[in-house]
Design a protein around this motif. Structure first.
Motif, mmCIF file in Angstrom:
data_model
loop_
_atom_site.group_PDB
_atom_site.id
_atom_site.type_symbol
_atom_site.label_atom_id
_atom_site.label_comp_id
_atom_site.label_asym_id
_atom_site.label_seq_id
_atom_site.Cartn_x
_atom_site.Cartn_y
_atom_site.Cartn_z
ATOM 1 N N ILE A 123 97.554 46.298 -92.365
ATOM 2 C CA ILE A 123 98.491 47.243 -92.603
ATOM 3 C C ILE A 123 98.880 47.520 -94.108
ATOM 4 O O ILE A 123 98.771 48.867 -94.334
ATOM 5 C CB ILE A 123 99.669 46.858 -91.820
ATOM 6 N N ARG A 124 99.023 46.436 -94.836
ATOM 7 C CA ARG A 124 99.355 46.964 -96.219
ATOM 8 C C ARG A 124 98.226 47.608 -97.081
ATOM 9 O O ARG A 124 98.136 48.573 -97.625
ATOM 10 C CB ARG A 124 99.768 45.741 -96.749
ATOM 11 N N LYS A 125 96.945 46.926 -96.604
ATOM 12 C CA LYS A 125 95.759 47.491 -97.319
ATOM 13 C C LYS A 125 95.481 48.850 -96.586
ATOM 14 O O LYS A 125 95.242 50.131 -97.608
ATOM 15 C CB LYS A 125 94.339 46.786 -96.979
ATOM 16 N N VAL A 126 95.787 49.378 -95.450
ATOM 17 C CA VAL A 126 95.652 50.707 -95.075
ATOM 18 C C VAL A 126 96.478 51.559 -95.738
ATOM 19 O O VAL A 126 96.237 52.661 -96.031
ATOM 20 C CB VAL A 126 95.485 50.598 -93.485
ATOM 21 N N THR A 127 97.806 50.986 -95.848
ATOM 22 C CA THR A 127 98.666 51.989 -96.586
ATOM 23 C C THR A 127 98.292 52.295 -98.118
ATOM 24 O O THR A 127 98.514 53.476 -98.653
ATOM 25 C CB THR A 127 100.160 51.167 -96.665
ATOM 26 N N THR A 128 97.635 51.087 -98.635
ATOM 27 C CA THR A 128 97.406 51.555 -100.313
ATOM 28 C C THR A 128 96.302 52.487 -100.022
ATOM 29 O O THR A 128 96.159 53.222 -101.356
ATOM 30 C CB THR A 128 96.891 50.310 -101.019
ATOM 31 N N ILE B 126 84.366 70.329 -97.646
ATOM 32 C CA ILE B 126 84.277 69.926 -96.166
ATOM 33 C C ILE B 126 83.444 68.704 -95.945
ATOM 34 O O ILE B 126 83.824 67.919 -94.918
ATOM 35 C CB ILE B 126 83.527 71.263 -95.586
ATOM 36 N N ARG B 127 82.553 68.532 -97.048
ATOM 37 C CA ARG B 127 81.789 67.534 -97.021
ATOM 38 C C ARG B 127 82.609 65.986 -97.199
ATOM 39 O O ARG B 127 82.242 65.127 -96.696
ATOM 40 C CB ARG B 127 80.508 67.479 -97.850
ATOM 41 N N GLN B 128 83.370 66.147 -98.255
ATOM 42 C CA GLN B 128 84.213 65.297 -98.737
ATOM 43 C C GLN B 128 85.279 64.956 -97.633
ATOM 44 O O GLN B 128 85.568 63.614 -97.480
ATOM 45 C CB GLN B 128 85.084 65.788 -99.990
ATOM 46 N N ASP B 129 85.735 65.997 -96.969
ATOM 47 C CA ASP B 129 86.692 65.723 -95.772
ATOM 48 C C ASP B 129 86.018 64.926 -94.670
ATOM 49 O O ASP B 129 86.634 64.042 -93.866
ATOM 50 C CB ASP B 129 87.310 67.221 -95.477
ATOM 51 N N ARG B 130 84.948 65.191 -94.363
ATOM 52 C CA ARG B 130 84.255 64.326 -93.224
ATOM 53 C C ARG B 130 83.924 63.148 -93.811
ATOM 54 O O ARG B 130 84.226 61.926 -92.876
ATOM 55 C CB ARG B 130 82.889 65.140 -92.829
ATOM 56 N N LYS B 131 83.491 62.734 -94.792
ATOM 57 C CA LYS B 131 83.405 61.367 -95.293
ATOM 58 C C LYS B 131 84.671 60.680 -95.291
ATOM 59 O O LYS B 131 84.819 59.628 -94.819
ATOM 60 C CB LYS B 131 82.812 61.569 -96.869
ATOM 61 N N LYS B 132 85.793 61.140 -95.804
ATOM 62 C CA LYS B 132 87.131 60.505 -95.714
ATOM 63 C C LYS B 132 87.693 60.457 -94.305
ATOM 64 O O LYS B 132 88.149 59.231 -94.223
ATOM 65 C CB LYS B 132 88.093 61.251 -96.336
ATOM 66 N N LEU C 189 85.835 59.496 -91.689
ATOM 67 C CA LEU C 189 85.248 58.371 -91.164
ATOM 68 C C LEU C 189 85.808 57.176 -91.793
ATOM 69 O O LEU C 189 85.846 56.312 -90.909
ATOM 70 C CB LEU C 189 83.486 58.747 -91.565
ATOM 71 N N ALA C 190 85.967 57.193 -93.132
ATOM 72 C CA ALA C 190 86.610 56.029 -93.776
ATOM 73 C C ALA C 190 87.985 55.659 -93.040
ATOM 74 O O ALA C 190 88.259 54.527 -92.797
ATOM 75 C CB ALA C 190 86.460 56.415 -95.257
ATOM 76 N N ASN C 191 88.839 56.639 -92.987
ATOM 77 C CA ASN C 191 90.102 56.640 -92.447
ATOM 78 C C ASN C 191 90.009 56.093 -91.045
ATOM 79 O O ASN C 191 90.861 55.252 -90.535
ATOM 80 C CB ASN C 191 90.955 57.781 -92.348
ATOM 81 N N LYS C 192 88.932 56.654 -90.159
ATOM 82 C CA LYS C 192 88.829 56.194 -88.662
ATOM 83 C C LYS C 192 88.659 54.782 -88.782
ATOM 84 O O LYS C 192 89.107 54.079 -87.966
ATOM 85 C CB LYS C 192 87.890 57.181 -88.166
ATOM 86 N N ALA C 193 87.731 54.065 -89.538
ATOM 87 C CA ALA C 193 87.226 52.910 -89.754
ATOM 88 C C ALA C 193 88.577 51.811 -89.951
ATOM 89 O O ALA C 193 88.792 50.701 -89.647
ATOM 90 C CB ALA C 193 86.219 52.555 -90.756
ATOM 91 N N TYR C 194 89.406 52.291 -91.129
ATOM 92 C CA TYR C 194 90.532 51.662 -91.443
ATOM 93 C C TYR C 194 91.615 51.651 -90.367
ATOM 94 O O TYR C 194 92.034 50.369 -90.172
ATOM 95 C CB TYR C 194 91.212 52.393 -92.778
ATOM 96 N N LYS C 195 91.714 52.717 -89.491
ATOM 97 C CA LYS C 195 92.758 52.618 -88.449
ATOM 98 C C LYS C 195 92.249 51.663 -87.485
ATOM 99 O O LYS C 195 93.035 51.033 -86.846
ATOM 100 C CB LYS C 195 92.916 53.959 -87.977
ATOM 101 N N SER C 196 90.966 51.827 -87.165
ATOM 102 C CA SER C 196 90.309 51.017 -86.085
ATOM 103 C C SER C 196 90.622 49.237 -86.608
ATOM 104 O O SER C 196 90.997 48.644 -85.661
ATOM 105 C CB SER C 196 88.910 51.305 -85.768
ATOM 106 N N LYS C 197 90.221 49.266 -87.736
ATOM 107 C CA LYS C 197 90.665 47.799 -88.274
ATOM 108 C C LYS C 197 91.974 47.425 -88.084
ATOM 109 O O LYS C 197 92.364 46.257 -87.634
ATOM 110 C CB LYS C 197 90.118 47.616 -89.795
#
Length: 87
Positions: free
Chosen positions: A58-63, A11-17, A19-27
């Motif tokens: 976009i390519r970076k978010v994909t990787t 659960i802790r790891q999922d929350r952390k990921k 947040l990271a995914n949200k930042a990447y999508k926003s970028k």
């Protein structure tokens, strides 16, 4: 509610990921919006620069595994169509 240590850790790891995914999508969305605003202004050189930046993002978010590679290709292709339609 999770009862085991490993479930709590997951659960802790999922929350952390998340947040990271949200930042990447926003970028990624920000880069696309910059490109679209450059296209709407009609400046071909600025649009080309913004396209390069958006494509790299976009390519970076994909990787990173945030979006699927086919979705990334589709997004880049649609941006390229807009850029080529400028002139």
């Amino acid at each position: 509610m999770a009862h085991t240590l490993c479930a709590n850790k997951r659960i802790r790891q999922d929350r952390k990921k998340a947040l990271a995914n949200k930042a990447y999508k926003s970028k990624m969305r920000t880069a696309v919006k910059k490109f679209l605003s450059a296209v709407s202004s009609g400046d071909k050189t600025a649009a080309a620069e913004a396209f390069k930046s958006a494509e790299v993002t976009i390519r970076k978010v994909t990787t990173k595994g945030v979006i699927h590679k086919n979705q990334a290709s589709r997004r880049v292709s649609r941006l390229a169509v807009r850029l080529n339609a400028m002139g």
